[in-house]
Design a protein around this motif. Structure first.
Motif, short mmCIF file in Angstrom:
data_model
loop_
_atom_site.label_atom_id
_atom_site.label_comp_id
_atom_site.label_asym_id
_atom_site.label_seq_id
_atom_site.Cartn_x
_atom_site.Cartn_y
_atom_site.Cartn_z
N ASP A 97 0.83 -1.20 0.00
CA ASP A 97 0.00 0.00 0.00
C ASP A 97 0.87 1.26 0.00
O ASP A 97 0.57 2.24 -0.69
CB ASP A 97 -0.92 0.02 1.22
CG ASP A 97 -2.00 -1.06 1.11
OD1 ASP A 97 -2.24 -1.54 -0.01
OD2 ASP A 97 -2.58 -1.40 2.16
N THR A 98 1.96 1.22 0.77
CA THR A 98 2.86 2.37 0.79
C THR A 98 3.49 2.59 -0.58
O THR A 98 3.61 3.73 -1.06
CB THR A 98 3.95 2.15 1.84
OG1 THR A 98 3.36 1.92 3.12
CG2 THR A 98 4.87 3.35 1.93
N GLN A 100 2.22 1.68 -3.48
CA GLN A 100 1.18 2.20 -4.38
C GLN A 100 0.92 3.68 -4.12
O GLN A 100 0.71 4.46 -5.05
CB GLN A 100 -0.10 1.39 -4.21
CG GLN A 100 0.00 -0.04 -4.72
CD GLN A 100 -1.28 -0.82 -4.50
OE1 GLN A 100 -2.24 -0.30 -3.92
NE2 GLN A 100 -1.30 -2.07 -4.97
N LEU A 101 0.93 4.05 -2.84
CA LEU A 101 0.72 5.45 -2.51
C LEU A 101 1.85 6.32 -3.06
O LEU A 101 1.60 7.41 -3.61
CB LEU A 101 0.62 5.62 -0.99
CG LEU A 101 0.35 7.03 -0.47
CD1 LEU A 101 -0.98 7.56 -1.01
CD2 LEU A 101 0.35 7.05 1.04
#
Length: 199
Positions: A97-98, A100-101
């Motif tokens: 998620d990090t 992708q962020l």
């Protein structure tokens, strides 16, 4: 009525002619009855106040229960949300998620750079158009100055000479004094008539 009074008090009714002592006893009995009624009313009032306090306490408990239920609903919703994340095969943990962020942030930065580049290109194009227009106006101004200098350099006689006056310059409607009259001409000779010939 006398019989009823006797059954209640067990003796002669009050207000009879038996004497003052009997009347005092009757008044004492009635006072005691009123005190019992008053005590009963006080107990009823205390009971109603206790019921009111109990109702307020119940209302407070209901409010607290409602708040606890709201908290429980939020906790349950968050739990279901977390469970959906854990059961999602496309979710690879917080590190993914990090990443992708960070990718989204980088893409947004690239979009901003592209928009800034386009804006600068448009400004440069407008600047070129302004420079071209300014150069065109400068050329026209120089051409006009050259033409003006050329006109001033010509001889004055050539510039100021006018063509000889013709029939039209003699005046509108001026008669021809030569009186040219050809054969078969229908034009009458010039006279002092005020009627002007047609143009």
């Amino acid at each position: 009525m006398d019989a009823e009074n006797e059954s209640v008090y067990g003796e002669e009714p009050c207000g009879s002619q038996l004497g003052d002592e009997h009347n005092e006893e009757c008044l004492d009995v009635e006072l005691e009855e009123l005190r019992r009624v008053r005590r009963a009313l006080l107990k009823m009032n205390q009971g109603m106040e206790n019921v009111q306090r109990q109702i307020k306490y119940f209302n407070s408990n209901v409010s607290q229960t409602t708040q606890l239920l709201d908290i429980w609903v939020r906790v349950l919703s968050q739990t279901m949300h977390n469970q959906a994340y854990l059961q999602n095969p496309a979710w690879h943990g917080g590190q993914m998620d990090t990443a992708q962020l960070e990718g989204l942030v980088q893409r947004d930065a690239q979009r901003e750079e592209e928009a800034e580049r386009k804006r600068r290109a448009k400004e440069a194009e407008r600047e070129k158009e302004r420079e071209k227009a300014e150069a065109r106006r400068e050329r026209e101004r120089r051409r006009a100055e050259q033409e003006a200098e050329a006109m001033q350099a010509r001889p004055r006689g050539v510039v100021g000479r006018r063509p000889p006056p013709g029939p039209a310059a003699r005046g509108r409607g001026a008669p021809n004094r030569r009186g040219t009259r050809g054969r078969g001409s229908l034009i009458p000779p010039a006279t002092n008539s005020r009627i002007r010939p047609p143009r």
